[in-house]
Design a protein around this motif. Structure first.
Motif, PDB file in Angstrom:
ATOM      1  N   ILE A   1      52.279  18.223  29.869  1.00  0.00           N
ATOM      2  CA  ILE A   1      52.706  18.518  31.222  1.00  0.00           C
ATOM      3  C   ILE A   1      51.813  17.787  32.216  1.00  0.00           C
ATOM      4  O   ILE A   1      50.717  17.364  31.876  1.00  0.00           O
ATOM      5  CB  ILE A   1      52.707  20.033  31.513  1.00  0.00           C
ATOM      6  CG1 ILE A   1      51.286  20.607  31.382  1.00  0.00           C
ATOM      7  CG2 ILE A   1      53.681  20.759  30.592  1.00  0.00           C
ATOM      8  CD1 ILE A   1      51.174  22.075  31.776  1.00  0.00           C
ATOM      9  N   GLN A   2      52.300  17.683  33.441  1.00  0.00           N
ATOM     10  CA  GLN A   2      51.538  17.012  34.490  1.00  0.00           C
ATOM     11  C   GLN A   2      50.638  18.016  35.204  1.00  0.00           C
ATOM     12  O   GLN A   2      50.987  19.184  35.356  1.00  0.00           O
ATOM     13  CB  GLN A   2      52.512  16.359  35.472  1.00  0.00           C
ATOM     14  CG  GLN A   2      51.875  15.433  36.466  1.00  0.00           C
ATOM     15  CD  GLN A   2      52.899  14.546  37.144  1.00  0.00           C
ATOM     16  OE1 GLN A   2      53.425  13.615  36.540  1.00  0.00           O
ATOM     17  NE2 GLN A   2      53.195  14.822  38.407  1.00  0.00           N
ATOM     18  N   GLN A   3      49.489  17.535  35.659  1.00  0.00           N
ATOM     19  CA  GLN A   3      48.517  18.390  36.323  1.00  0.00           C
ATOM     20  C   GLN A   3      49.123  19.103  37.528  1.00  0.00           C
ATOM     21  O   GLN A   3      48.974  20.308  37.695  1.00  0.00           O
ATOM     22  CB  GLN A   3      47.310  17.559  36.766  1.00  0.00           C
ATOM     23  CG  GLN A   3      46.219  18.339  37.471  1.00  0.00           C
ATOM     24  CD  GLN A   3      45.377  19.170  36.520  1.00  0.00           C
ATOM     25  OE1 GLN A   3      45.214  18.810  35.364  1.00  0.00           O
ATOM     26  NE2 GLN A   3      44.848  20.277  37.015  1.00  0.00           N
ATOM     27  N   ASN A   4      49.818  18.358  38.370  1.00  0.00           N
ATOM     28  CA  ASN A   4      50.398  18.929  39.575  1.00  0.00           C
ATOM     29  C   ASN A   4      51.904  19.011  39.472  1.00  0.00           C
ATOM     30  O   ASN A   4      52.553  18.155  38.884  1.00  0.00           O
ATOM     31  CB  ASN A   4      50.020  18.072  40.798  1.00  0.00           C
ATOM     32  CG  ASN A   4      48.536  18.113  41.093  1.00  0.00           C
ATOM     33  OD1 ASN A   4      47.922  19.165  41.026  1.00  0.00           O
ATOM     34  ND2 ASN A   4      47.958  16.963  41.405  1.00  0.00           N
ATOM     35  N   GLY A   5      52.468  20.062  40.048  1.00  0.00           N
ATOM     36  CA  GLY A   5      53.915  20.206  40.107  1.00  0.00           C
ATOM     37  C   GLY A   5      54.543  20.867  38.909  1.00  0.00           C
ATOM     38  O   GLY A   5      55.768  21.029  38.859  1.00  0.00           O
TER      39      GLY A   5
ATOM     40  N   LYS B   1      47.458  18.670  29.390  1.00  0.00           N
ATOM     41  CA  LYS B   1      47.686  18.335  30.793  1.00  0.00           C
ATOM     42  C   LYS B   1      47.194  16.921  31.054  1.00  0.00           C
ATOM     43  O   LYS B   1      46.117  16.550  30.611  1.00  0.00           O
ATOM     44  CB  LYS B   1      46.944  19.315  31.711  1.00  0.00           C
ATOM     45  CG  LYS B   1      47.738  20.542  32.112  1.00  0.00           C
ATOM     46  CD  LYS B   1      47.006  21.323  33.193  1.00  0.00           C
ATOM     47  CE  LYS B   1      47.842  22.515  33.637  1.00  0.00           C
ATOM     48  NZ  LYS B   1      47.164  23.269  34.730  1.00  0.00           N
ATOM     49  N   VAL B   2      48.008  16.158  31.799  1.00  0.00           N
ATOM     50  CA  VAL B   2      47.615  14.802  32.188  1.00  0.00           C
ATOM     51  C   VAL B   2      47.776  14.656  33.692  1.00  0.00           C
ATOM     52  O   VAL B   2      48.501  15.424  34.329  1.00  0.00           O
ATOM     53  CB  VAL B   2      48.476  13.742  31.463  1.00  0.00           C
ATOM     54  CG1 VAL B   2      48.194  13.732  29.970  1.00  0.00           C
ATOM     55  CG2 VAL B   2      49.972  13.973  31.721  1.00  0.00           C
ATOM     56  N   ASN B   3      47.092  13.660  34.264  1.00  0.00           N
ATOM     57  CA  ASN B   3      47.209  13.433  35.707  1.00  0.00           C
ATOM     58  C   ASN B   3      48.631  13.043  36.089  1.00  0.00           C
ATOM     59  O   ASN B   3      49.132  13.451  37.133  1.00  0.00           O
ATOM     60  CB  ASN B   3      46.232  12.345  36.152  1.00  0.00           C
ATOM     61  CG  ASN B   3      44.797  12.815  36.102  1.00  0.00           C
ATOM     62  OD1 ASN B   3      44.509  13.998  36.210  1.00  0.00           O
ATOM     63  ND2 ASN B   3      43.879  11.880  35.928  1.00  0.00           N
ATOM     64  N   HIS B   4      49.269  12.251  35.236  1.00  0.00           N
ATOM     65  CA  HIS B   4      50.653  11.841  35.482  1.00  0.00           C
ATOM     66  C   HIS B   4      51.327  11.612  34.136  1.00  0.00           C
ATOM     67  O   HIS B   4      50.696  11.165  33.184  1.00  0.00           O
ATOM     68  CB  HIS B   4      50.710  10.572  36.335  1.00  0.00           C
ATOM     69  CG  HIS B   4      52.052  10.332  36.949  1.00  0.00           C
ATOM     70  ND1 HIS B   4      53.117   9.816  36.232  1.00  0.00           N
ATOM     71  CD2 HIS B   4      52.525  10.557  38.208  1.00  0.00           C
ATOM     72  CE1 HIS B   4      54.177   9.721  37.016  1.00  0.00           C
ATOM     73  NE2 HIS B   4      53.855  10.165  38.210  1.00  0.00           N
ATOM     74  N   ILE B   5      52.618  11.917  34.079  1.00  0.00           N
ATOM     75  CA  ILE B   5      53.378  11.747  32.842  1.00  0.00           C
ATOM     76  C   ILE B   5      53.294  10.302  32.341  1.00  0.00           C
ATOM     77  O   ILE B   5      53.268  10.041  31.134  1.00  0.00           O
ATOM     78  CB  ILE B   5      54.853  12.156  33.057  1.00  0.00           C
ATOM     79  CG1 ILE B   5      54.952  13.691  33.216  1.00  0.00           C
ATOM     80  CG2 ILE B   5      55.728  11.705  31.888  1.00  0.00           C
ATOM     81  CD1 ILE B   5      54.498  14.481  32.012  1.00  0.00           C
ATOM     82  N   LYS B   6      53.197   9.346  33.257  1.00  0.00           N
ATOM     83  CA  LYS B   6      53.099   7.940  32.847  1.00  0.00           C
ATOM     84  C   LYS B   6      51.834   7.676  32.042  1.00  0.00           C
ATOM     85  O   LYS B   6      51.824   6.809  31.164  1.00  0.00           O
ATOM     86  CB  LYS B   6      53.169   7.032  34.069  1.00  0.00           C
ATOM     87  CG  LYS B   6      54.545   6.994  34.722  1.00  0.00           C
ATOM     88  CD  LYS B   6      54.658   5.892  35.754  1.00  0.00           C
ATOM     89  CE  LYS B   6      53.888   6.222  36.999  1.00  0.00           C
ATOM     90  NZ  LYS B   6      54.124   5.213  38.077  1.00  0.00           N
ATOM     91  N   ASP B   7      50.758   8.412  32.332  1.00  0.00           N
ATOM     92  CA  ASP B   7      49.538   8.268  31.540  1.00  0.00           C
ATOM     93  C   ASP B   7      49.805   8.607  30.077  1.00  0.00           C
ATOM     94  O   ASP B   7      49.322   7.926  29.165  1.00  0.00           O
ATOM     95  CB  ASP B   7      48.438   9.195  32.082  1.00  0.00           C
ATOM     96  CG  ASP B   7      48.065   8.878  33.520  1.00  0.00           C
ATOM     97  OD1 ASP B   7      48.232   7.717  33.932  1.00  0.00           O
ATOM     98  OD2 ASP B   7      47.610   9.795  34.232  1.00  0.00           O
TER      99      ASP B   7
END
Length: 247
Positions: A130-134, A157-163
């Motif tokens: 999942i993404q960190q925010n949202g 958890k990642v900063n962005h799904i693209k990561d």
């Protein structure tokens, strides 16, 4: 992982200590207009650790803390420990199994999230990202809806799904996005390979920048008048089609 329900803590110093001790914070609620040295210390930690925050009126904090002396700050601590994605990918690819991951691009409803976790556990998913925010938090309602599966499926958890996409694709794991913006049916795609399935949010689907990166796009046939399925139902269909192909 800790098998307990979400904990609510309150007070500026208590939240600072929780963050510095490494506790996983789901969200921090701060009183609108809050000022002072201790607040700025907490605010700095929140930004460094990229913790989701919400500025709320004092009445909201009173309810969350049951009218205790919250000092203008209330935090919700996650009941689980999140996994490191790189380590999880490495552990999974070293197993004698075909990796299956699930990426959730900002699914925000806790009931949808819990239902997806439950299905993921039943279909042998090796990890949920999942993404960190949202993203919906892992809280007591999520765990209840998941029937406890949140304690069994690794969640990252990642900063962005693209990561996450970069990491997965670098390890030879193919990515397939569930989207109506394609002519390819899910039943025509090979899901019996190292795979990560991406599901989009309830309102906007998968981010266009994410769609540009995936290896495959897949849609589900809809034969009625309704134009879309609930995201947890659609996720279940894709995961069980993967199971069917792998059996």
């Amino acid at each position: 992982m800790e098998n307990n329900t979400q904990t609510t803590i309150f007070g500026l110093r208590a939240i600072i200590e929780a963050i510095e001790s490494g506790s996983t914070i789901n969200k921090v609620y701060l009183q609108k207009g809050l000022r002072g040295d201790i607040f700025y210390q907490l605010d700095k930690l929140i930004k460094i650790n990229k913790i989701t925050t919400s500025m709320v009126p004092v009445e909201k904090l009173d309810r969350l803390s049951k009218n205790k002396n919250h000092q203008g700050a209330v935090a919700q601590i996650s009941p689980i420990e999140f996994h490191d994605l790189e380590k999880l990918i490495e552990e999974t690819t070293n197993q004698n199994t075909i990796p299956l991951f699930l990426l959730l691009d900002q699914i925000s409803d806790v009931r949808n999230f819990g239902a997806i976790i439950r299905t993921a556990e039943c279909t042998g998913v090796h990890g949920i990202i999942i993404q960190q925010n949202g993203s919906a938090p892992v809280n007591a309602e999520t765990i209840k809806t998941s029937a406890g599966a949140a304690f069994k499926v690794p969640i990252c958890k990642v900063n962005h799904i693209k990561d996450a996409l970069f990491l997965l694709q670098a390890e030879g794991i193919k990515t397939v996005a569930a989207t109506e913006k394609t002519e390819d049916s899910v039943y025509d795609i090979d899901l019996n390979q190292p795979l990560a399935i991406i599901m989009g949010s309830e309102h906007r689907g998968i981010n266009p920048s994410v769609l540009k990166m995936v290896d495959y796009k897949a849609k589900l046939p809809l034969l009625g008048a309704i134009e879309s399925l609930n995201v947890s139902v659609a996720c279940g269909v894709l995961l069980y089609e993967s199971v069917r192909q792998r059996l």
